[in-house]
Design an enzyme around this catalytic site. Structure first.
Site, PDB file in Angstrom:
ATOM      1  N   TYR A   1       0.946  -0.906  -0.014  1.00  0.00           N
ATOM      2  CA  TYR A   1      -0.154   0.261   0.183  1.00  0.00           C
ATOM      3  C   TYR A   1       0.775   1.297   0.165  1.00  0.00           C
ATOM      4  O   TYR A   1       0.605   2.014  -0.674  1.00  0.00           O
ATOM      5  CB  TYR A   1      -0.948  -0.230   1.450  1.00  0.00           C
ATOM      6  CG  TYR A   1      -1.805   0.650   1.084  1.00  0.00           C
ATOM      7  CD1 TYR A   1      -2.214   1.850   0.276  1.00  0.00           C
ATOM      8  CD2 TYR A   1      -1.631   1.461   3.036  1.00  0.00           C
ATOM      9  CE1 TYR A   1      -2.768   3.133   0.809  1.00  0.00           C
ATOM     10  CE2 TYR A   1      -2.741   2.429   3.241  1.00  0.00           C
ATOM     11  CZ  TYR A   1      -3.434   3.482   1.867  1.00  0.00           C
ATOM     12  OH  TYR A   1      -4.004   4.512   2.191  1.00  0.00           O
TER      13      TYR A   1
ATOM     14  N   SER B   1       3.191  -6.686   9.722  1.00  0.00           N
ATOM     15  CA  SER B   1       2.833  -4.645  10.625  1.00  0.00           C
ATOM     16  C   SER B   1       0.859  -5.225  10.645  1.00  0.00           C
ATOM     17  O   SER B   1       0.343  -4.585  10.726  1.00  0.00           O
ATOM     18  CB  SER B   1       2.733  -4.495   9.245  1.00  0.00           C
ATOM     19  OG  SER B   1       1.637  -4.718   8.080  1.00  0.00           O
TER      20      SER B   1
ATOM     21  N   ALA C   1       9.219  -2.491   3.777  1.00  0.00           N
ATOM     22  CA  ALA C   1       9.151  -3.789   3.989  1.00  0.00           C
ATOM     23  C   ALA C   1       8.782  -4.240   5.408  1.00  0.00           C
ATOM     24  O   ALA C   1       9.848  -4.628   6.096  1.00  0.00           O
ATOM     25  CB  ALA C   1       9.463  -4.911   3.087  1.00  0.00           C
TER      26      ALA C   1
ATOM     27  N   GLY D   1       2.197  -7.965  -0.957  1.00  0.00           N
ATOM     28  CA  GLY D   1       1.544  -6.903  -2.212  1.00  0.00           C
ATOM     29  C   GLY D   1       0.775  -7.866  -3.160  1.00  0.00           C
ATOM     30  O   GLY D   1       1.083  -8.695  -3.150  1.00  0.00           O
TER      31      GLY D   1
ATOM     32  N   TYR E   1       4.934  -6.332  16.878  1.00  0.00           N
ATOM     33  CA  TYR E   1       4.849  -4.869  15.772  1.00  0.00           C
ATOM     34  C   TYR E   1       5.798  -3.833  16.200  1.00  0.00           C
ATOM     35  O   TYR E   1       6.442  -3.623  15.978  1.00  0.00           O
ATOM     36  CB  TYR E   1       3.967  -5.487  15.363  1.00  0.00           C
ATOM     37  CG  TYR E   1       3.376  -3.743  14.585  1.00  0.00           C
ATOM     38  CD1 TYR E   1       4.288  -4.511  12.778  1.00  0.00           C
ATOM     39  CD2 TYR E   1       2.925  -2.407  14.189  1.00  0.00           C
ATOM     40  CE1 TYR E   1       4.703  -2.936  11.742  1.00  0.00           C
ATOM     41  CE2 TYR E   1       2.984  -1.745  13.479  1.00  0.00           C
ATOM     42  CZ  TYR E   1       3.597  -1.754  11.840  1.00  0.00           C
ATOM     43  OH  TYR E   1       4.076  -0.457  11.162  1.00  0.00           O
TER      44      TYR E   1
ATOM     45  N   ILE F   1      13.633  -9.298   2.103  1.00  0.00           N
ATOM     46  CA  ILE F   1      15.122  -7.906   1.871  1.00  0.00           C
ATOM     47  C   ILE F   1      15.918  -8.303   2.640  1.00  0.00           C
ATOM     48  O   ILE F   1      17.315  -7.769   2.472  1.00  0.00           O
ATOM     49  CB  ILE F   1      14.304  -7.479   3.598  1.00  0.00           C
ATOM     50  CG1 ILE F   1      12.648  -7.052   4.229  1.00  0.00           C
ATOM     51  CG2 ILE F   1      14.686  -6.172   4.026  1.00  0.00           C
ATOM     52  CD1 ILE F   1      12.622  -6.569   5.555  1.00  0.00           C
TER      53      ILE F   1
ATOM     54  N   ASP G   1      -7.241   0.349  24.676  1.00  0.00           N
ATOM     55  CA  ASP G   1      -7.566   0.691  23.383  1.00  0.00           C
ATOM     56  C   ASP G   1      -7.386   2.500  23.934  1.00  0.00           C
ATOM     57  O   ASP G   1      -8.562   2.848  24.634  1.00  0.00           O
ATOM     58  CB  ASP G   1      -8.786   1.118  22.840  1.00  0.00           C
ATOM     59  CG  ASP G   1      -8.602  -0.287  21.456  1.00  0.00           C
ATOM     60  OD1 ASP G   1      -7.668  -0.145  20.698  1.00  0.00           O
ATOM     61  OD2 ASP G   1      -9.605   0.159  20.880  1.00  0.00           O
TER      62      ASP G   1
ATOM     63  N   VAL H   1     -18.421  -1.054  17.109  1.00  0.00           N
ATOM     64  CA  VAL H   1     -17.314   0.135  17.435  1.00  0.00           C
ATOM     65  C   VAL H   1     -18.071  -0.134  18.798  1.00  0.00           C
ATOM     66  O   VAL H   1     -17.861  -0.574  19.831  1.00  0.00           O
ATOM     67  CB  VAL H   1     -18.858   1.585  17.513  1.00  0.00           C
ATOM     68  CG1 VAL H   1     -18.565   2.834  18.011  1.00  0.00           C
ATOM     69  CG2 VAL H   1     -19.201   1.438  16.195  1.00  0.00           C
TER      70      VAL H   1
ATOM     71  N   ASN I   1      -2.359   6.964  11.343  1.00  0.00           N
ATOM     72  CA  ASN I   1      -3.287   5.766  10.656  1.00  0.00           C
ATOM     73  C   ASN I   1      -3.885   6.391   9.179  1.00  0.00           C
ATOM     74  O   ASN I   1      -4.271   7.692   8.578  1.00  0.00           O
ATOM     75  CB  ASN I   1      -4.825   6.285  11.474  1.00  0.00           C
ATOM     76  CG  ASN I   1      -4.979   5.467  12.774  1.00  0.00           C
ATOM     77  OD1 ASN I   1      -4.560   6.160  13.166  1.00  0.00           O
ATOM     78  ND2 ASN I   1      -5.722   4.465  11.996  1.00  0.00           N
TER      79      ASN I   1
END
Length: 319
Positions: free
Chosen positions: A12, A74, A71, A37, A138, A53, A279, A202, A167
């Site tokens: 992306y 994620s 790369a 990808g 991550y 990589i 969160d 939500v 984001n």
């Protein structure tokens, strides 16, 4: 005109940055194993090498002026369940890349980092000087690579910039977001709009925010790409510059859902759920350093514009 290696350039963010580099007149080689990808994401005019990589040493030579490194594995949830994969791909892979760069005499690097390095913030908006305390593998691996890059800059004169994204959203022409599994809010709301999922959940409506739902900082992918080209110009030998990338303002979950309603003209089934552990109520970037050090200013901060570009891409790539 310069020549750059873009690792993860079929994904992306990497594909959009590669497209921007080509539009600016540069030569581009994309290195991607296509595990996440897409071959069609490689921009026309870029040389494509399929590989990991760790294969960068077979590609890099003194003709390259720099590397843009996207790369990585994620997915936050996956990183908790399978941390070894993340340390192997993100950290060990990046070490191999940096070593290959040094051997080839390529001394400029722009690294795709993340706001996940901060964990749960103590202050908002989040500055680059904030305490780093990632809550998942991550974020931890991305922070480890930042430390690796700092060491390389000090020891061997690498010119480096790490860009910590908040984001990322939107699309740029034929380049857009396609993750499997999908975990980002805007594409998930699109799935509800298209009937591909029964509703959008939500998680929590009792946060200390104006409408009770979490607030996040959304940045248009084209603005993000522009920052990478500016980072190449700003990189200085022996220095590792770290910049947050965000709009500096946030939008709530309910605001995102309402924007999707406006843009698509469709109803969005919503199901209220309890808060998810960990969160934070608000995650917003302080992007002053990017503005000052890179000369970067977001041009596409309007939420409806971000959503509309992403929706156009989604419709064009429906299964």
């Amino acid at each position: 005109m310069s020549k750059y290696l873009v690792t993860g350039g079929a994904g992306y963010v990497g594909s959009v940055v590669a497209a921007h580099l080509l539009e600016a007149g540069h030569r581009v080689t994309v290195l991607d194993d296509l595990s996440t990808g897409f071959a069609e994401g490689v921009p026309d005019g870029a040389e494509f090498v399929r590989g990991r990589i760790q294969d960068a040493a077979d590609v890099l030579d003194a003709s390259f002026d720099g590397v843009l490194h996207f790369a990585a594995s994620s997915q936050v949830g996956e990183s908790v369940a399978d941390p070894e994969k993340y340390w192997r791909n993100n950290v060990a892979g990046s070490l191999e890349l940096v070593s290959a760069m040094r051997k080839a005499g390529v001394r400029k690097l722009v690294f795709s980092s993340t706001a996940a390095v901060y964990g749960e913030p103590e202050e908002v908006p989040i500055k680059e000087t904030a305490r780093t305390s990632p809550t998942n593998a991550y974020g931890a691996t991305k922070l480890a690579v930042d430390h690796l890059i700092t060491s390389e800059a000090i020891a061997h004169g690498l010119a480096a910039v790490s860009l910590r994204y908040f984001n990322v959203a939107g699309a740029y022409g034929r380049y857009g977001e396609r993750h499997e599994p999908e975990s980002h809010l805007i594409p998930l709301v699109f799935q509800a709009a298209l009937g591909q999922r029964p509703h959008i959940a939500v998680f929590g409506e009792d946060y200390p925010t104006p409408d009770g739902t979490c607030i996040r900082d959304y940045i248009h992918i084209a603005d993000l790409a522009a920052a990478h080209l500016l980072a190449l110009d700003a990189a200085k030998p022996g220095e590792h510059l770290i910049c947050n990338l965000g709009n500096g303002t946030g939008f709530s979950v309910r605001e995102v859902i309402e924007s999707v309603k406006r843009v698509t003209g469709r109803e969005i089934p919503v199901q209220l759920a309890g808060r998810r552990p960990g969160d934070p109520a608000v995650l917003v970037a302080a992007a002053d350093r990017a503005r000052e050090a890179l000369g970067w200013t977001p041009q596409h901060s309007d939420l409806d514009r971000i959503v509309a570009d992403a929706w156009e891409f989604t419709l064009a790539h429906r299964a």
